[in-house]
Design a protein around this motif. Structure first.
Motif, PDB file in Angstrom:
ATOM      1  N   GLY A 282      -2.444  -3.659  11.395  1.00 27.96           N
ATOM      2  CA  GLY A 282      -2.944  -4.777  10.498  1.00 27.96           C
ATOM      3  C   GLY A 282      -2.442  -6.194  10.578  1.00 27.96           C
ATOM      4  O   GLY A 282      -1.931  -6.247  11.836  1.00 27.96           O
TER       5      GLY A 282
ATOM      6  N   GLU B  71      -8.135  -8.903   6.052  1.00 27.35           N
ATOM      7  CA  GLU B  71      -9.099  -7.958   6.747  1.00 27.35           C
ATOM      8  C   GLU B  71      -9.723  -7.040   5.658  1.00 27.35           C
ATOM      9  O   GLU B  71      -9.371  -5.747   5.936  1.00 27.35           O
ATOM     10  N   PRO B  72     -10.144  -7.332   4.424  1.00 34.48           N
ATOM     11  CA  PRO B  72     -10.325  -6.528   3.474  1.00 34.48           C
ATOM     12  C   PRO B  72     -11.121  -5.257   3.686  1.00 34.48           C
ATOM     13  O   PRO B  72     -11.375  -4.381   2.803  1.00 34.48           O
ATOM     14  N   ALA B  73     -11.717  -5.111   5.053  1.00 32.20           N
ATOM     15  CA  ALA B  73     -12.218  -3.702   5.292  1.00 32.20           C
ATOM     16  C   ALA B  73     -11.491  -2.861   5.901  1.00 32.20           C
ATOM     17  O   ALA B  73     -11.834  -1.727   5.905  1.00 32.20           O
ATOM     18  N   ARG B  74     -10.138  -3.226   6.103  1.00 35.08           N
ATOM     19  CA  ARG B  74      -9.321  -2.085   6.672  1.00 35.08           C
ATOM     20  C   ARG B  74      -7.896  -2.088   5.721  1.00 35.08           C
ATOM     21  O   ARG B  74      -7.921  -2.882   5.052  1.00 35.08           O
ATOM     22  N   LYS B  75      -7.474  -0.809   5.679  1.00 39.54           N
ATOM     23  CA  LYS B  75      -6.471  -0.456   5.012  1.00 39.54           C
ATOM     24  C   LYS B  75      -5.273  -1.437   5.304  1.00 39.54           C
ATOM     25  O   LYS B  75      -5.071  -1.622   6.367  1.00 39.54           O
TER      26      LYS B  75
ATOM     27  N   ASN C  95     -10.410  -6.380  -3.869  1.00 36.93           N
ATOM     28  CA  ASN C  95      -9.205  -5.875  -3.497  1.00 36.93           C
ATOM     29  C   ASN C  95      -8.128  -6.554  -4.469  1.00 36.93           C
ATOM     30  O   ASN C  95      -7.037  -5.610  -4.647  1.00 36.93           O
TER      31      ASN C  95
ATOM     32  N   PRO D 297     -15.507  -7.673  -0.789  1.00 35.05           N
ATOM     33  CA  PRO D 297     -14.218  -6.981  -0.533  1.00 35.05           C
ATOM     34  C   PRO D 297     -12.888  -7.526  -0.827  1.00 35.05           C
ATOM     35  O   PRO D 297     -11.918  -7.089  -1.254  1.00 35.05           O
TER      36      PRO D 297
ATOM     37  N   MET E  77      -6.219  -2.889   0.479  1.00 38.19           N
ATOM     38  CA  MET E  77      -6.545  -3.193   1.784  1.00 38.19           C
ATOM     39  C   MET E  77      -6.008  -4.592   2.052  1.00 38.19           C
ATOM     40  O   MET E  77      -5.180  -5.180   1.526  1.00 38.19           O
ATOM     41  N   ASP E  78      -6.092  -4.778   3.624  1.00 35.15           N
ATOM     42  CA  ASP E  78      -5.392  -5.668   4.079  1.00 35.15           C
ATOM     43  C   ASP E  78      -5.777  -7.102   3.677  1.00 35.15           C
ATOM     44  O   ASP E  78      -7.167  -7.458   3.451  1.00 35.15           O
TER      45      ASP E  78
ATOM     46  N   ARG F 130      -6.559   2.619  -1.455  1.00 38.94           N
ATOM     47  CA  ARG F 130      -7.537   1.472  -1.168  1.00 38.94           C
ATOM     48  C   ARG F 130      -7.065   0.135  -1.156  1.00 38.94           C
ATOM     49  O   ARG F 130      -7.669  -0.780  -1.255  1.00 38.94           O
TER      50      ARG F 130
ATOM     51  N   GLY G 222       0.825  -1.132   0.052  1.00 36.54           N
ATOM     52  CA  GLY G 222       0.045  -0.154  -0.003  1.00 36.54           C
ATOM     53  C   GLY G 222       0.856   1.101  -0.055  1.00 36.54           C
ATOM     54  O   GLY G 222       0.536   2.273  -0.696  1.00 36.54           O
TER      55      GLY G 222
END
Ligand code: TRP
Length: 317
Positions: free
Chosen positions: A198, A188-192, A239, A235, A184-185, A182, A16
């Motif tokens: 992370g 956990e694709p809801a968090r960056k 990603n 998500p 994502m992890d 954008r 990222g």
């Protein structure tokens, strides 16, 4: 047009950071006069070990050079080598209100998380950041959306200084990278994707070995269904589509078309391959650059001399 950005000396940069920040820095070298600084003084606002900070500064410098930041085409230096940053910080303090600093989200978050000392430096962090940029009269600051409040503050500080003492400083614009923010992890694709907070397994580091990358991508969380398409209910796959699109430099629609009849496993293998191919040259160059600390030191010192010439002129004004 003059561009300025600062980067924290945390050795471990992830995909990222690479896509969102580092490639933007590299591109900035072609768009204008680019000035980049490793902010070692900002790193002293939370507890640190001097020897460790020195190492991480070299790590970060080597990653940026491996990514093709070119000291012949930009000014690349270490903040602590240019004393004008701290001098300007103090002068800017006279046009910064305590109340503004006390409202900074990052200060409140970091102060709240701090177990030992909440330093005055942590409180003044945004003023040092303002000085970084304003010392060079930069027009544009490419930095993530999380820095919005700090950039707004530096614009206010510059405006107030000019109003009070006459037109001296340039009020800079914030340039938020279009992609990368954008990424994502993978777990956990809801968090960056993030170095702090992370999941280790969901974070691809620039210096990860190909095997590690493959493992992380193959174990990425996917969604129900079996189609490789983007969607609010997908998500994880969305990603991976975005990552592959950026890494290959093709639109996301092209990725969806290519994998229209593929299974998740096949798609993930392609993503892992693409990321590995994308990062491998950087990792290889890094190894060579990081091994020569004398050369790194010489590069940073030469950059500081160029930076200082500009910052000193602003201070004199
Ligand atoms: N605070 C920034 C960050 O955490 C780093 C930074 C320091 C910076 N000085 C700067 C960014 C000047 C842009 C311009 O990412």
């Amino acid at each position: 047009m003059r561009i300025f950005s600062g980067i924290q000396p945390t050795g471990r940069k992830h995909l990222g950071n690479y896509i969102g920040a580092i490639t933007q820095y590299v591109a900035g070298q072609d768009r204008g006069e680019a000035i980049y600084c490793i902010v070692d003084l900002h790193a002293t606002t939370v507890p640190y070990e001097p020897a460790d900070l020195r190492e991480k500064t070299y790590d970060t410098a080597a990653i940026l050079l491996a990514a093709r930041l070119d000291p012949a085409r930009c000014i690349f230096f270490r903040q602590g080598d240019v004393p004008e940053h701290t001098e300007l910080t103090w002068l800017l303090c006279s046009v910064t209100s305590w109340g503004e600093l006390n409202r900074m989200h990052q200060f409140k978050d970091k102060a709240g998380a701090q177990r030992e000392l909440v330093s005055a430096g942590l409180f003044l962090y945004p003023v040092l950041q303002a000085a970084d940029v304003l010392a060079y009269r930069a027009d544009e600051v490419p930095v993530g959306d999380d820095q919005r409040q700090h950039i707004e503050l530096m614009r206010d500080i510059a405006g107030r200084f000019n109003a009070r003492f006459g037109d001296t400083l340039v009020v800079p614009e914030h340039r938020i990278p279009a992609v990368g923010a954008r990424i994502m992890d993978l777990q956990e694709p809801a968090r960056k994707m993030s170095t702090t907070g992370g999941s280790e397994q969901g974070t691809v580091y620039v210096l990860d070995e190909p095997k590690a990358i493959e493992k992380k991508v193959k174990s990425a969380v996917t969604d129900s269904g079996s189609e490789v398409v983007r969607g609010p209910d997908k998500p994880g796959i969305s990603n991976l589509i975005e990552i592959l699109s950026v890494v290959r430099g093709v639109p996301m629609e092209a990725i969806e078309a290519e994998f229209a009849s593929a299974r998740y496993g096949e798609f993930k293998a392609a993503v892992a391959d693409a990321i590995t191919g994308y990062l491998a040259p950087v990792r290889e160059r890094y190894a060579a650059i990081r091994a020569d600390e004398a050369a790194l030191e010489a590069t940073l010192e030469a950059g500081a001399a160029k930076a200082r010439a500009i910052a000193a002129a602003t201070l004199a004004d």
